[in-house]
Design a protein around this motif. Structure first.
Motif, short mmCIF file in Angstrom:
data_model
loop_
_atom_site.label_atom_id
_atom_site.label_comp_id
_atom_site.label_asym_id
_atom_site.label_seq_id
_atom_site.Cartn_x
_atom_site.Cartn_y
_atom_site.Cartn_z
N UNK A 304 11.66 50.44 6.74
CA UNK A 304 12.71 51.01 7.59
C UNK A 304 14.11 50.46 7.28
N UNK A 305 14.16 49.25 6.73
CA UNK A 305 15.47 48.65 6.52
C UNK A 305 15.94 48.71 5.06
N UNK A 306 15.07 49.18 4.17
CA UNK A 306 15.45 49.15 2.75
C UNK A 306 14.92 50.41 2.05
N UNK A 307 15.34 51.61 2.53
CA UNK A 307 14.73 52.84 1.99
C UNK A 307 14.93 53.03 0.49
N UNK A 308 16.04 52.56 -0.06
CA UNK A 308 16.34 52.91 -1.45
C UNK A 308 15.44 52.23 -2.48
N UNK A 309 14.82 51.10 -2.10
CA UNK A 309 13.96 50.41 -3.09
C UNK A 309 12.50 50.85 -2.98
N UNK A 310 12.19 51.73 -2.03
CA UNK A 310 10.78 52.09 -1.83
C UNK A 310 10.16 52.81 -3.04
#
Ligand SMILES: O=C(O)C1=C[C@@H](OP(=O)(O)O)[C@@H](O)[C@H](O)C1
Ligand SMILES: C=C(OP(=O)(O)O)C(=O)O
Length: 431
Positions: A304-310
């Motif tokens: 939820x806090x780091x969508x871009x690295x998923x």
């Protein structure tokens, strides 16, 4: 758009990680809202950053591009005279759009926002609700970005959901200090992508703007403030560094330079996630490298806090022993593409074992990826870069369709990829 055939090879070497796109957007905006000449150093001309530069120019700022810095003549006062009836082209940049919409409402006149790709499908309702309350005129088209706004924003209380996009909150935080009235933003749900709000607050503070953060639930903003122009250096980008740290995790050896270990960027979370997966992260002041211990292991990840690295983390999980659950990632569906669906389908084509759920993905690790297939970037830079990195663990070559979308955030990605030993050739599909 082009296709690229990549031959599996071990990636090895050192790379200067490009400047943070998020911080560059913010620094350029703050400089342009000041009333001084500011130099912003360490700028990379990705499509998104060009969009913000051009957008601020449309609003009256004078911005001169040099090789890796921009000079911004903060023309806050002149914006008042020049804003009338402007067309602001956001290209595909959600940040540019959501930061600039409220800024454009600082003064009389109208602005028309246009863009490309998926941008017209990404949510804006949070702003429409504010416009309705404040009698700001607006019109838009479904699925295509063509938003016209006319009116002047007034200070007051703004109730904003925290689970659609933090970019609305950042957009208001840039704008409200310049209004006559004091304001308050109340966050009505849990706040996702919190660190991006923190980045906004940090850059605002660096440019002399004071905001009181009440536990990320309320933000108190005094009106009539002034942006204090200054020079600024943009630090390296963890969302891009993550590609190479994850490359290390799956067996490569890349030393990432210019990543600040004290950074506030939420995507620094990649370090904690990789550590949980059995990767030693060796961090010196501005250099970080990952070293895989024997076997990668699965873990539980809250995205939820780091969508871009998923997307890139999913590719590591695809090669880790056991089942990794990645939860709270529904918002990946409203990025440049539906990233949950794209990463699942493309990694599965390579031989991964991933199941997509509404708000999560379940990854059952495999030992190797097969390759020997065409995969598609879905015209999304982070999917293209993930596929390029994971090719290093495929048994056979892969072809990435529409690879050139990397220009959205990292135009020199494939140049850097070659520098560290990536082998690729332009390819006609069906060749
Ligand atoms: O403020 C920013 O710079 C960003 C916020 C995040 O978006 P959301 O808040 O919509 O998740 C992130 O995904 C995007 O790439 C950049
Ligand atoms: C989603 C992204 O950016 P934006 O929201 O600014 O388009 C991104 O860079 O992955």
């Amino acid at each position: 758009m082009g296709n690229l055939k990549i031959y599996p090879s071990k990636l090895k070497g050192e790379l200067k990680i490009p400047p943070s796109k998020s911080m560059a957007h913010r620094a350029i905006i703050c400089a342009a809202l000041s009333d001084k000449l500011c130099r912003i150093d360490n700028i990379d001309y990705s499509d998104d950053i060009i969009a913000t530069i051009e957008a601020m120019k449309s609003l009256g700022a004078i911005i001169t591009k040099h090789e890796d810095c921009v000079e911004v003549v903060g023309v806050y006062k002149d914006i008042q005279d020049t804003r009338q009836n402007k067309v602001i082209d956001c290209n595909e940049s959600g940040s540019t759009l959501r930061f600039l919409v409220p800024i454009s409402l600082l003064f009389e006149g109208s602005s028309r926002f246009i863009g490309r790709g998926n941008l017209g499908k990404r949510p804006l309702t949070t702003y429409y609700n504010i416009f309705d309350k404040q009698n700001i005129k607006y019109s838009f088209e479904k699925d295509i970005l063509n938003l016209e706004v006319e009116g002047v924003l007034k200070g007051g209380t703004f109730e904003v959901e925290g689970n659609v996009s933090s970019q609305f909150i950042s957009g208001l935080l840039f704008t409200l200090p310049l209004l006559k009235e004091d304001s308050k933003i109340i966050i009505t749900t849990d706040l996702e992508s919190k660190s991006y709000v923190d980045l906004t607050l940090k850059v605002l503070k660096d440019f002399g703007i004071e905001i009181i953060n009440k536990n990320h639930k309320e933000f108190i903003i005094r009106g009539n403030q002034k942006y204090e122009g200054r020079n600024y250096r943009v630090e390296g980008d963890y969302s891009q560094g993550a590609f190479f740290l994850c490359a290390d995790a799956i067996g490569n050896e890349i030393l990432c330079k210019d990543l600040n270990i004290d950074s506030l960027q939420g995507d620094k979370e990649v370090i904690n996630i990789l550590r949980k997966m059995n990767v030693d992260i060796i961090a010196k002041k501005n250099e970080i490298e990952g070293k895989r211990r024997k076997k990668l292991k699965s873990t539980y990840i809250d995205g939820s806090q780091c969508p871009d690295i998923i997307p890139i983390i999913t590719s590591v999980a695809a090669l880790a022993k056991g089942k990794t659950e990645i939860v709270n990632v529904g918002r990946l569906r409203i990025k440049e593409c539906d990233r949950l669906s794209a990463i699942t389908s493309e990694l599965n084509k390579l031989g991964a074992n991933i199941i997509e759920k509404e708000d999560s993905i379940i990854v059952e690790g495999v030992d190797e990826l097969e390759g020997n297939v065409e995969v598609w970037s879905h015209k999304d830079h982070r999917i293209a870069m993930t596929l390029a990195i994971v090719s290093s663990r495929c048994k056979k070559p892969i072809v990435i369709k529409d690879y050139d979308c990397v220009s959205k955030s990292y135009p020199k990605f494939f140049e850097d990829f070659e520098k560290i030993g990536g082998i690729s050739v332009e390819w006609n599909v069906g060749q």
